[in-house]
Design a protein around this motif. Sequence first.
Motif, PDB file in Angstrom:
ATOM      1  N   PHE A 170      -1.496  -0.758  -5.025  1.00  0.00           N
ATOM      2  CA  PHE A 170      -2.946  -0.891  -5.179  1.00  0.00           C
ATOM      3  C   PHE A 170      -3.585   0.343  -5.829  1.00  0.00           C
ATOM      4  CE2 PHE A 170      -2.073  -3.508  -1.262  1.00  0.00           C
ATOM      5  CZ  PHE A 170      -2.132  -4.724  -1.912  1.00  0.00           C
ATOM      6  N   ASP A 171      -2.767   1.307  -6.225  1.00  0.00           N
ATOM      7  CA  ASP A 171      -3.294   2.508  -6.879  1.00  0.00           C
ATOM      8  C   ASP A 171      -3.644   2.191  -8.336  1.00  0.00           C
ATOM      9  OD1 ASP A 171      -2.712   3.712  -4.505  1.00  0.00           O
ATOM     10  OD2 ASP A 171      -0.888   4.716  -5.223  1.00  0.00           O
ATOM     11  N   ASN A 172      -4.670   2.827  -8.821  1.00  0.00           N
ATOM     12  CA  ASN A 172      -5.089   2.705 -10.230  1.00  0.00           C
ATOM     13  C   ASN A 172      -5.414   1.271 -10.663  1.00  0.00           C
ATOM     14  OD1 ASN A 172      -4.693   5.498 -10.544  1.00  0.00           O
ATOM     15  ND2 ASN A 172      -2.519   5.155 -10.931  1.00  0.00           N
ATOM     16  N   LEU A 173      -5.966   0.497  -9.795  1.00  0.00           N
ATOM     17  CA  LEU A 173      -6.407  -0.851 -10.164  1.00  0.00           C
ATOM     18  C   LEU A 173      -7.701  -0.760 -10.959  1.00  0.00           C
ATOM     19  CD1 LEU A 173      -5.811  -2.842  -6.850  1.00  0.00           C
ATOM     20  CD2 LEU A 173      -4.496  -2.988  -8.960  1.00  0.00           C
ATOM     21  N   GLN A 231       0.838  -1.205   0.000  1.00  0.00           N
ATOM     22  CA  GLN A 231       0.000   0.000   0.000  1.00  0.00           C
ATOM     23  C   GLN A 231       0.875   1.258   0.000  1.00  0.00           C
ATOM     24  OE1 GLN A 231      -2.433  -0.746   3.497  1.00  0.00           O
ATOM     25  NE2 GLN A 231      -4.257  -1.055   2.214  1.00  0.00           N
ATOM     26  N   ARG A 232       1.911   1.264   0.830  1.00  0.00           N
ATOM     27  CA  ARG A 232       2.814   2.432   0.895  1.00  0.00           C
ATOM     28  C   ARG A 232       3.523   2.649  -0.442  1.00  0.00           C
ATOM     29  NH1 ARG A 232       4.024   0.222   5.913  1.00  0.00           N
ATOM     30  NH2 ARG A 232       5.945  -0.696   5.121  1.00  0.00           N
ATOM     31  N   GLN A 233       3.842   1.558  -1.130  1.00  0.00           N
ATOM     32  CA  GLN A 233       4.547   1.664  -2.412  1.00  0.00           C
ATOM     33  C   GLN A 233       3.593   1.974  -3.575  1.00  0.00           C
ATOM     34  OE1 GLN A 233       6.549  -2.112  -2.626  1.00  0.00           O
ATOM     35  NE2 GLN A 233       8.273  -1.427  -1.372  1.00  0.00           N
ATOM     36  N   GLY A 234       2.280   1.991  -3.287  1.00  0.00           N
ATOM     37  CA  GLY A 234       1.310   2.335  -4.335  1.00  0.00           C
ATOM     38  C   GLY A 234       0.916   1.177  -5.234  1.00  0.00           C
ATOM     39  N   ALA A 272     -11.347   0.400  -9.501  1.00  0.00           N
ATOM     40  CA  ALA A 272     -11.145   1.154  -8.258  1.00  0.00           C
ATOM     41  C   ALA A 272     -12.271   2.160  -8.068  1.00  0.00           C
ATOM     42  CB  ALA A 272      -9.797   1.867  -8.289  1.00  0.00           C
ATOM     43  N   GLY A 273     -12.808   2.220  -6.870  1.00  0.00           N
ATOM     44  CA  GLY A 273     -13.876   3.167  -6.558  1.00  0.00           C
ATOM     45  C   GLY A 273     -15.268   2.661  -6.888  1.00  0.00           C
TER      46      GLY A 273
END
Length: 125
Positions: free
Chosen positions: A22-25, A17-20, A28-29
């Motif tokens: 899970f971002d832009n999967l 999570q800290r490394q990102g 998402a949302g």
Amino acid sequence: MMAGFEKVVERRIKKAQRQGAFDNLPGAGRPLELSDDSHIPEELRLSYKILKNADCLPPEVELRKEIKQTEDLLAGVSDIHEQYRLNKKLNFLITKVNMMRSTSVEMEIPQRYMGRLSERIGGKE
């Protein structure tokens, strides 16, 4: 023993999570699309989900799909010999599905003998 494993998993998730990671999967949302599996016994749900995700269908469902494809092919064929061959295949597949099921005769899929085909063979068009 499980508590130690859970701690390792939690640490790895937090690091990701800290490394990102899970971002832009995709998705998402948006809410999760959960299928209703209440009709499946609890001990089989995970197995069914794995098989479903792998596009692995039960044999009867695969046969029914093949029956539908053969019917579609049969509807578009004009050659009498090809119609005969496809009709034989269709009846074979239907027999196979009916033999797999342990229900009464009333629930079986009826075999399809094309009346038009037999009229053509008999010379009555």
